[in-house]
Design a protein around this motif. Structure first.
Motif, PDB file in Angstrom:
ATOM      1  N   HIS A 112      -0.174 -13.844   7.534  1.00 12.04           N
ATOM      2  CA  HIS A 112      -0.568 -15.228   7.270  1.00 12.04           C
ATOM      3  C   HIS A 112      -0.975 -15.423   5.814  1.00 12.04           C
ATOM      4  CE1 HIS A 112      -0.337 -17.409  11.092  1.00 12.04           C
ATOM      5  NE2 HIS A 112      -0.417 -16.193  11.614  1.00 12.04           N
ATOM      6  N   ILE A 113      -1.933 -14.667   5.322  1.00 10.88           N
ATOM      7  CA  ILE A 113      -2.393 -14.844   3.948  1.00 10.88           C
ATOM      8  C   ILE A 113      -2.515 -13.461   3.308  1.00 10.88           C
ATOM      9  CG2 ILE A 113      -4.154 -15.820   2.430  1.00 10.88           C
ATOM     10  CD1 ILE A 113      -5.202 -17.338   4.906  1.00 10.88           C
ATOM     11  N   LEU A 114      -1.612 -13.162   2.375  1.00 12.80           N
ATOM     12  CA  LEU A 114      -1.692 -11.872   1.679  1.00 12.80           C
ATOM     13  C   LEU A 114      -2.485 -11.973   0.379  1.00 12.80           C
ATOM     14  CD1 LEU A 114       1.703 -10.022   2.100  1.00 12.80           C
ATOM     15  CD2 LEU A 114      -0.538  -9.407   2.987  1.00 12.80           C
ATOM     16  N   GLN A 115      -2.544 -13.151  -0.189  1.00 12.45           N
ATOM     17  CA  GLN A 115      -3.300 -13.288  -1.439  1.00 12.45           C
ATOM     18  C   GLN A 115      -4.757 -12.961  -1.158  1.00 12.45           C
ATOM     19  OE1 GLN A 115      -3.690 -17.185  -3.406  1.00 12.45           O
ATOM     20  NE2 GLN A 115      -2.945 -16.152  -5.235  1.00 12.45           N
ATOM     21  N   GLY A 116      -5.244 -11.925  -1.799  1.00 13.85           N
ATOM     22  CA  GLY A 116      -6.594 -11.442  -1.548  1.00 13.85           C
ATOM     23  C   GLY A 116      -6.609 -10.127  -0.789  1.00 13.85           C
ATOM     24  N   LEU A 117      -5.513  -9.807  -0.107  1.00 12.02           N
ATOM     25  CA  LEU A 117      -5.349  -8.495   0.522  1.00 12.02           C
ATOM     26  C   LEU A 117      -4.421  -7.624  -0.309  1.00 12.02           C
ATOM     27  CD1 LEU A 117      -4.913  -9.091   4.369  1.00 12.02           C
ATOM     28  CD2 LEU A 117      -6.728  -7.821   3.243  1.00 12.02           C
ATOM     29  N   GLY A 118      -3.352  -8.210  -0.826  1.00 11.48           N
ATOM     30  CA  GLY A 118      -2.425  -7.459  -1.674  1.00 11.48           C
ATOM     31  C   GLY A 118      -0.980  -7.653  -1.274  1.00 11.48           C
ATOM     32  N   TYR A 119      -0.205  -8.217  -2.158  1.00 10.37           N
ATOM     33  CA  TYR A 119       1.208  -8.466  -1.886  1.00 10.37           C
ATOM     34  C   TYR A 119       2.013  -7.180  -1.765  1.00 10.37           C
ATOM     35  CZ  TYR A 119       0.385 -13.381  -2.629  1.00 10.37           C
ATOM     36  OH  TYR A 119      -0.074 -14.659  -2.519  1.00 10.37           O
ATOM     37  N   ASN A 120       1.563  -6.099  -2.402  1.00  8.23           N
ATOM     38  CA  ASN A 120       2.310  -4.850  -2.293  1.00  8.23           C
ATOM     39  C   ASN A 120       2.200  -4.222  -0.906  1.00  8.23           C
ATOM     40  OD1 ASN A 120      -0.355  -4.178  -2.803  1.00  8.23           O
ATOM     41  ND2 ASN A 120       0.098  -2.653  -4.352  1.00  8.23           N
ATOM     42  N   MET A 121       1.423  -4.834  -0.021  1.00  8.47           N
ATOM     43  CA  MET A 121       1.414  -4.395   1.381  1.00  8.47           C
ATOM     44  C   MET A 121       2.782  -4.616   2.024  1.00  8.47           C
ATOM     45  SD  MET A 121      -2.230  -5.598   2.908  1.00  8.47           S
ATOM     46  CE  MET A 121      -3.746  -4.758   2.455  1.00  8.47           C
ATOM     47  N   LEU A 122       3.541  -5.580   1.513  1.00  8.41           N
ATOM     48  CA  LEU A 122       4.880  -5.835   2.055  1.00  8.41           C
ATOM     49  C   LEU A 122       5.777  -4.614   1.885  1.00  8.41           C
ATOM     50  CD1 LEU A 122       5.440  -9.507   0.870  1.00  8.41           C
ATOM     51  CD2 LEU A 122       4.966  -8.714   3.198  1.00  8.41           C
ATOM     52  N   ASN A 123       5.621  -3.881   0.787  1.00  4.13           N
ATOM     53  CA  ASN A 123       6.391  -2.650   0.576  1.00  4.13           C
ATOM     54  C   ASN A 123       6.063  -1.608   1.635  1.00  4.13           C
ATOM     55  OD1 ASN A 123       7.471  -3.779  -1.754  1.00  4.13           O
ATOM     56  ND2 ASN A 123       5.899  -2.884  -3.054  1.00  4.13           N
ATOM     57  N   THR A 124       4.794  -1.525   1.992  1.00  4.39           N
ATOM     58  CA  THR A 124       4.372  -0.580   3.025  1.00  4.39           C
ATOM     59  C   THR A 124       4.997  -0.945   4.365  1.00  4.39           C
ATOM     60  OG1 THR A 124       2.293  -0.190   1.862  1.00  4.39           O
ATOM     61  CG2 THR A 124       2.360   0.417   4.197  1.00  4.39           C
ATOM     62  N   LEU A 125       4.980  -2.221   4.692  1.00  3.75           N
ATOM     63  CA  LEU A 125       5.588  -2.672   5.949  1.00  3.75           C
ATOM     64  C   LEU A 125       7.083  -2.391   5.965  1.00  3.75           C
ATOM     65  CD1 LEU A 125       3.743  -6.065   6.457  1.00  3.75           C
ATOM     66  CD2 LEU A 125       3.409  -3.953   7.762  1.00  3.75           C
ATOM     67  N   ALA A 126       7.749  -2.654   4.852  1.00  6.76           N
ATOM     68  CA  ALA A 126       9.191  -2.403   4.771  1.00  6.76           C
ATOM     69  C   ALA A 126       9.484  -0.912   4.936  1.00  6.76           C
ATOM     70  CB  ALA A 126       9.748  -2.913   3.450  1.00  6.76           C
ATOM     71  N   GLY A 127       8.666  -0.073   4.330  1.00  7.16           N
ATOM     72  CA  GLY A 127       8.865   1.367   4.431  1.00  7.16           C
ATOM     73  C   GLY A 127       8.677   1.893   5.847  1.00  7.16           C
ATOM     74  N   ARG A 128       7.842   1.229   6.609  1.00  2.00           N
ATOM     75  CA  ARG A 128       7.594   1.632   7.996  1.00  2.00           C
ATOM     76  C   ARG A 128       8.597   1.015   8.962  1.00  2.00           C
ATOM     77  NH1 ARG A 128       2.199   3.615   9.638  1.00  2.00           N
ATOM     78  NH2 ARG A 128       1.332   4.473   7.738  1.00  2.00           N
ATOM     79  N   GLU A 129       9.364   0.061   8.482  1.00  2.00           N
ATOM     80  CA  GLU A 129      10.344  -0.660   9.308  1.00  2.00           C
ATOM     81  C   GLU A 129       9.688  -1.292  10.533  1.00  2.00           C
ATOM     82  OE1 GLU A 129      13.713   1.888  10.006  1.00  2.00           O
ATOM     83  OE2 GLU A 129      14.206   1.943   7.881  1.00  2.00           O
ATOM     84  N   ILE A 130       8.512  -1.862  10.334  1.00  2.00           N
ATOM     85  CA  ILE A 130       7.821  -2.563  11.412  1.00  2.00           C
ATOM     86  C   ILE A 130       8.290  -4.013  11.391  1.00  2.00           C
ATOM     87  CG2 ILE A 130       5.572  -3.318  12.286  1.00  2.00           C
ATOM     88  CD1 ILE A 130       4.360  -0.878  10.832  1.00  2.00           C
ATOM     89  N   PRO A 131       8.743  -4.540  12.517  1.00  2.00           N
ATOM     90  CA  PRO A 131       9.119  -5.955  12.545  1.00  2.00           C
ATOM     91  C   PRO A 131       7.947  -6.814  12.046  1.00  2.00           C
ATOM     92  CG  PRO A 131       9.764  -4.891  14.580  1.00  2.00           C
ATOM     93  CD  PRO A 131       8.919  -3.904  13.819  1.00  2.00           C
ATOM     94  N   THR A 132       8.256  -7.741  11.155  1.00  2.00           N
ATOM     95  CA  THR A 132       7.214  -8.528  10.501  1.00  2.00           C
ATOM     96  C   THR A 132       7.576 -10.004  10.521  1.00  2.00           C
ATOM     97  OG1 THR A 132       6.669  -6.660   9.057  1.00  2.00           O
ATOM     98  CG2 THR A 132       5.931  -8.834   8.343  1.00  2.00           C
ATOM     99  N   ILE A 133       6.609 -10.821  10.867  1.00  2.00           N
ATOM    100  CA  ILE A 133       6.736 -12.276  10.802  1.00  2.00           C
ATOM    101  C   ILE A 133       5.838 -12.740   9.670  1.00  2.00           C
ATOM    102  CG2 ILE A 133       6.328 -14.456  12.013  1.00  2.00           C
ATOM    103  CD1 ILE A 133       6.659 -12.779  14.650  1.00  2.00           C
ATOM    104  N   TYR A 134       6.392 -13.547   8.761  1.00  2.00           N
ATOM    105  CA  TYR A 134       5.629 -14.024   7.602  1.00  2.00           C
ATOM    106  C   TYR A 134       5.543 -15.547   7.666  1.00  2.00           C
ATOM    107  CZ  TYR A 134       3.803 -13.982   2.844  1.00  2.00           C
ATOM    108  OH  TYR A 134       3.002 -14.104   1.734  1.00  2.00           O
ATOM    109  N   TYR A 135       4.335 -16.060   7.850  1.00  2.00           N
ATOM    110  CA  TYR A 135       4.116 -17.507   7.853  1.00  2.00           C
ATOM    111  C   TYR A 135       3.902 -17.978   6.416  1.00  2.00           C
ATOM    112  CZ  TYR A 135       3.649 -17.865  12.893  1.00  2.00           C
ATOM    113  OH  TYR A 135       3.898 -17.863  14.242  1.00  2.00           O
ATOM    114  N   LEU A 136       4.634 -18.984   6.013  1.00  2.00           N
ATOM    115  CA  LEU A 136       4.497 -19.537   4.666  1.00  2.00           C
ATOM    116  C   LEU A 136       3.565 -20.741   4.704  1.00  2.00           C
ATOM    117  CD1 LEU A 136       8.191 -19.317   3.432  1.00  2.00           C
ATOM    118  CD2 LEU A 136       6.257 -17.941   2.661  1.00  2.00           C
TER     119      LEU A 136
END
Length: 171
Positions: free
Chosen positions: A116-140
């Protein structure tokens, strides 16, 4: 199903509608029988992870020590330009962001991650999710993936192109 929500803000810390919408969805999913966890930021004084179980919903909330230079979500925050720049660099590049998410992924083992909100947690967390191949839903909820101000505007004017700081932050 095990669902992990990522939201920099979570009630009772509320600034806008995104965290309210995330909480409403998480609560509904928990009531429907899913195991729901939330990774959110603790206040800037938090030194260790905290974990709590919400009594009314059964949602597990993981509060992480994000270590930002100031609390951008505080109504009293009046940072100078240098502090704002450092905050955004931490949000994009700080390796602690990935470490935070890795620790929670290893602890919670989600089937799906709902961002839901990555600003304040860290946008580079998306790289971690991609590396784990975990299905991800991103709300804009906003335009923060492209604009550090989240709105693609300056004052009363809409931005036509990315300014230099937005271009750097969105690469």
């Amino acid at each position: 199903m095990r669902l992990l929500f990522l939201s920099a803000l979570w009630p009772p810390k509320v600034v806008g509608g995104a965290e309210i919408a995330a909480n409403a969805l998480a609560t509904r999913l928990a009531k429907a029988g899913h195991e729901v966890g939330v990774l959110t930021r603790g206040d800037n004084m938090l030194k260790e992870y905290s974990e709590e179980l919400c009594d009314n919903s059964g949602i597990r909330i993981f509060r992480a020590p994000v270590g930002r230079i100031y609390d951008a979500f505080s109504p009293n925050a009046l940072p100078n330009a240098a502090a704002k720049t450092i905050w955004h660099v931490q949000d994009i590049l700080d390796p602690r962001n990935k470490f935070i998410l890795t620790k929670i992924l290893d602890r919670f083992h989600p089937d799906v991650v709902i961002v839901h909100i990555l600003q304040g947690l860290g946008y580079n967390m998306l790289n971690t999710l991609a590396g784990r191949e975990i299905p991800t839903i991103y709300y804009l909820h906003d335009l923060s993936l492209a604009c550090v101000r989240t709105l693609m505007s300056r004052g009363e004017r809409d931005c036509i192109n990315l300014c230099s700081s937005c271009a750097i932050s969105s690469w």
